[in-house]
Write an enzyme that holds these catalytic residues in place. Structure first.
Site, PDB file in Angstrom:
ATOM      1  N   ASP A 202       0.863  -1.173   0.000  1.00 39.67           N
ATOM      2  CA  ASP A 202       0.000   0.000   0.000  1.00 39.67           C
ATOM      3  C   ASP A 202       0.911   1.239   0.000  1.00 39.67           C
ATOM      4  OD1 ASP A 202      -2.148   1.668  -0.016  1.00 39.67           O
ATOM      5  OD2 ASP A 202      -3.199   0.701   1.639  1.00 39.67           O
TER       6      ASP A 202
HETATM    7  C1  BGC Z   1      -5.057   3.097   0.043  1.00 43.12           C
HETATM    8  C2  BGC Z   1      -5.247   2.034  -0.993  1.00 43.12           C
HETATM    9  C3  BGC Z   1      -5.114   2.602  -2.370  1.00 43.12           C
HETATM   10  C4  BGC Z   1      -3.790   3.328  -2.493  1.00 43.12           C
HETATM   11  C5  BGC Z   1      -3.536   3.899  -3.863  1.00 43.12           C
HETATM   12  C6  BGC Z   1      -3.830   3.946  -0.205  1.00 43.12           C
HETATM   13  O1  BGC Z   1      -3.765   5.010   0.661  1.00 43.12           O
HETATM   14  O2  BGC Z   1      -4.986   2.508   1.326  1.00 43.12           O
HETATM   15  O3  BGC Z   1      -6.482   1.413  -0.814  1.00 43.12           O
HETATM   16  O4  BGC Z   1      -5.247   1.597  -3.324  1.00 43.12           O
HETATM   17  O5  BGC Z   1      -3.750   4.373  -1.542  1.00 43.12           O
HETATM   18  O6  BGC Z   1      -4.324   4.970  -4.139  1.00 43.12           O
END
Ligand code: BGC
Length: 753
Positions: free
Chosen positions: A281
């Site tokens: 993430d």
């Molecule tokens: C989130 C994810 C997301 C990623 C990319 C993160 O902050 O937890 O769910 O896919 O950002 O945007």
């Protein structure tokens, strides 16, 4: 003969798959033999275009890095032009011309925004959910996006956690089926087709169990709990062939998930057989430092060693792996394994054959926001809605007379789109006001008033951007205008709830009621004595104790997406008879949380006698939720009878048929989700009071009845044992069938193993 033909066909098929795999392996090996160490590490680097930012940093110098082969993929844009530009740069100006992956959070549609996932899950309609994912993939791939960061399958039992909106609720059985349906929808049968994309199951693992519902918070639970309740949906996605997995921010067993060898390798690859690649993430590697796992070089090495393949935004891999290799902290094979997995994903997408395969101007014009997709969004919106209360059959409303339409979500384009509408085209959304106009024409006179802003709470206003709707006016004056509209009308429709940013990431709330100022409005409307229909738009279960007592009709519409207004009108005026059922329990107050249907019994279960002091209960609130898991009404009524078992004493590996008769006893044709639960009262590991093990959606005309049959096999009786094995034990089982997790018919059987 048939069997022999089938075996021959299967052998031929597996032979073809093996040949394809060998071809891919040879291609990737050849490419890797030409790559420098820097280029190999480059594939492990995922950077952002910079459009969306959910962490503290955004990528910089992306252009130069692409030229140097230091980027494996980009994410965060749905712009055809930008994606084409970046791909052109990669395949013309980098030494080995390796194409890029383009990721995006296509969570519930690209431009055609469908209901938020928690809403879609309430439809219990796997075919519908798969179709929405299919349409999302078709739109995304037309603009060059070849990878979505979805499905999000985190089980959540705490509605304070804003991200409960992005998942499917509290049940692992339903959550697993939805996970599989979404993976199929996005990836189709052939990843190389120009309209299918890589799915990414997230957030692995247990992110939904953040303590106190506060986002990114610590997670701590027993292995039995995680394997029984939290891990199945991720595994189901893997079994459905998901191409990628995203590691979560939280820790598991005291180790950040992103650095957990147990999660990323032992379980995911060795036990579940996952073959794709794992991305972190957003800056999750860097955040391991704050968790207490060491400096950037140390945590990057730990993450790679654990089984992470690609680093989202943080560039820990890019900046430290070479040094770690020299110091023997990681091996060349660790780096090459990750690089290979990413190149394989690109190969499967067909990017080496044609890097521009996912950029199709013609399809962009014809498929994005197409009438078919909008129709699907309208249907999905209506099917997601849950009728929570309908006193004296106030709903459906007549298409005549005068209606007061009030509330901050009644004439609001953006908020009904819900969290993560990222590329959603909210300017072409349909508000409830507009939906009324389109569905009713001149047959009804609508008196509109705002009535209240979304919130007047200074702490909320300081954090959320409500400028698109906020009106600077005395709240009492706003209420007076709405009361005036109500007095001039036969019935009031109040559209209240949350703004899109009040649920989703970093949107935890400690009070999950309708915001106070909106509640003041609702109270004033109820005080007029006019019948009030409350339409809720929100991304989480809310506490609605006052509302359930005082408002005659309540429709939970969630965030319905781009066709919000049409879908709400379809349901309110009876063109669609609501059939949604909640997949996350609605508590009476925040103090009851966590509250979920598949809880354990205690040694002192409360039996309804308040005088019985030493029982597991509260002094000030009952144990039961306001609305239990699986609950949802219809404009018609259904009666359940005759739960029958084909045998009450099965032996060994056989199956039992449970049948129940459901009759439509009301005046409207309607859909019902018939639910099957099983309890295992005596087991070597204490079992929950009930577990969902099957469901069927049926449609009945008034007066019609149907016998619904469920096949029960030992597979459905299995549970996680203390040694983490998955098996069943013979003995007594209680089979329940009903309209929700609390209202069921039950029958007992004794199954000898
Ligand atoms: C989130 C994810 C997301 C990623 C990319 C993160 O902050 O937890 O769910 O896919 O950002 O945007």
């Amino acid at each position: 003969m048939k069997k022999i033909l089938f075996i021959c066909f299967s052998l031929l098929l597996s032979g073809a798959v093996l040949a394809q795999d060998a071809k891919m392996e040879a291609f990737v090996s050849d490419l890797m033999s030409k790559m420098t160490l820097e280029e190999k590490i480059g594939q492990l680097n995922l950077v952002t275009f910079g459009e969306i930012q959910t962490g503290a940093v955004v990528s910089s110098g992306v252009d130069a890095k692409i030229r140097k082969g230091q980027v494996g993929g980009l994410f965060g844009s749905s712009s055809f032009k930008d994606i084409k530009g970046a791909q052109t740069l990669a395949v013309t100006n980098s030494r080995l011309k390796i194409p890029l992956l383009f990721g995006l959070d296509v969570i519930h549609g690209l431009k055609t925004t469908f209901p938020v996932p928690l809403g879609l899950a309430s439809s219990w309609d796997l075919e519908l959910i798969e179709k929405t994912a299919r349409a999302a993939a078709a739109e995304a791939s037309a603009v060059g996006v070849n990878w979505t960061f979805s499905p999000m399958v985190d089980i959540a039992r705490d509605p304070r956690w804003g991200r409960i909106a992005e998942g499917n609720g509290e049940d692992p059985y339903l959550g697993s089926l939805i996970a599989g349906a979404m993976v199929k929808g996005y990836q189709g049968k052939d990843l190389a087709a120009p309209n299918t994309i890589l799915a990414c199951v997230k957030h692995y693992a247990l992110y939904g169990a953040a303590e106190a519902g506060r986002d990114y918070n610590t997670v701590d639970m027993s292995r039995v709990q995680m394997h029984e309740f939290y891990l199945p949906p991720y595994r189901a996605a893997v079994e459905a062939g998901v191409a990628t997995v995203m590691s979560s921010f939280n820790e598991v067993d005291g180790i950040p998930a992103t650095g957990s060898h147990y999660l990323m390798t032992d379980l995911l690859r060795s036990t579940w057989g996952f073959k794709g690649f794992v991305v972190t993430d957003y800056t999750a590697i860097n955040e391991m430092t704050m968790h207490g796992a060491g400096n950037l070089q140390e945590v990057s090495a730990k993450a790679l060693k654990a089984g992470i393949d690609q680093d989202m935004v943080g560039e820990g891999f890019l900046t430290t792996l070479e040094k770690s290799l020299k110091e023997g902290k990681v091996s060349l094979s660790d780096i090459e394994t990750a690089c290979r997995r990413i190149l394989e994903a690109k190969y499967k997408l067909g990017l080496f054959e044609d890097p521009f395969r996912y950029l199709d101007e013609k399809r962009e014009k014809s498929e994005i926001l197409s009438p078919e997709n909008r129709k699907l969004a309208r249907e999905a919106g209506a099917r997601s809605m849950v009728l929570l209360k309908n006193e004296k059959q106030l709903l459906p409303l007549k298409k005549s007379g005068t209606i007061a339409l009030v509330g901050p979500l009644a004439d609001n384009l953006k908020d009904p789109m819900g969290t993560w509408f990222v590329a959603g085209d909210w300017n072409s959304a349909v508000t409830v006001r507009k939906g009324f106009e389109n569905v009713l024409g001149n047959s009804v006179r609508v008196n509109y008033a705002l009535g209240a802003n979304i919130s007047e709470d200074p702490m909320l206003l300081a954090q959320l951007d409500l400028t698109h709707t906020y009106v600077k006016k005395n709240p009492a004056d706003l209420i007076a205008e709405a009361v005036d509209a109500a007095k001039k009308s036969d019935v009031v429709v109040a559209v209240l709830g949350e703004s899109e940013a009040m649920s989703g990431e970093a949107a935890s709330r400690s009070d999950i009621g309708i915001p106070e100022n909106q509640k003041d409005l609702l109270k004033a409307l109820v005080n007029t004595g006019k019948p009030v229909v409350l339409v809720l738009m929100n991304g989480r279960p809310l506490t609605l104790t006052w509302e359930a007592e005082h408002v005659p009709a309540i429709l939970e519409a969630w965030a319905p997406g781009i066709e919000a207004g049409h879908a709400v009108a379809d349901v309110l005026f009876g063109d669609y008879n609501p059939s949604g059922k909640i997949t996350a329990t609605f508590p009476r107050n925040v103090g009851q949380i966590p509250l979920y249907y598949n809880h354990k019994n205690t040694g002192r279960p409360y039996d309804g006698n308040l005088k019985d002091k030493y029982k597991s209960k509260y002094l000030d609130v009952v144990n039961e939720p306001l609305y239990p898991f699986g609950y949802g009404l219809s404009y018609t009524t259904f009666e359940y009878s005759d739960l029958k078992l084909s045998t009450s004493a099965p032996k060994g590996l056989t199956s039992v048929t449970a049948s129940v008769t459901v009759k439509n006893t009301g005046k409207f044709a309607g859909g019902e989700t018939v639910q099957l639960y099983i309890s295992d009262p005596v087991a070597s590991v204490n079992q929950p009071v009930k577990k969902l093990k099957g469901f069927e959606k049926i449609f009945l005309k008034p007066g019609e009845s149907k016998e619904v049959r469920f096949t029960i096999t030992p597979e459905q009786l299995k549970f996680i044992h203390s040694d983490l094995s998955w098996d069943w034990e013979g003995g007594e089982f209680v089979i329940h069938a009903g309209t929700n997790s609390a209202e069921v018919k039950s029958a007992v059987l004794n199954w000898e193993k």
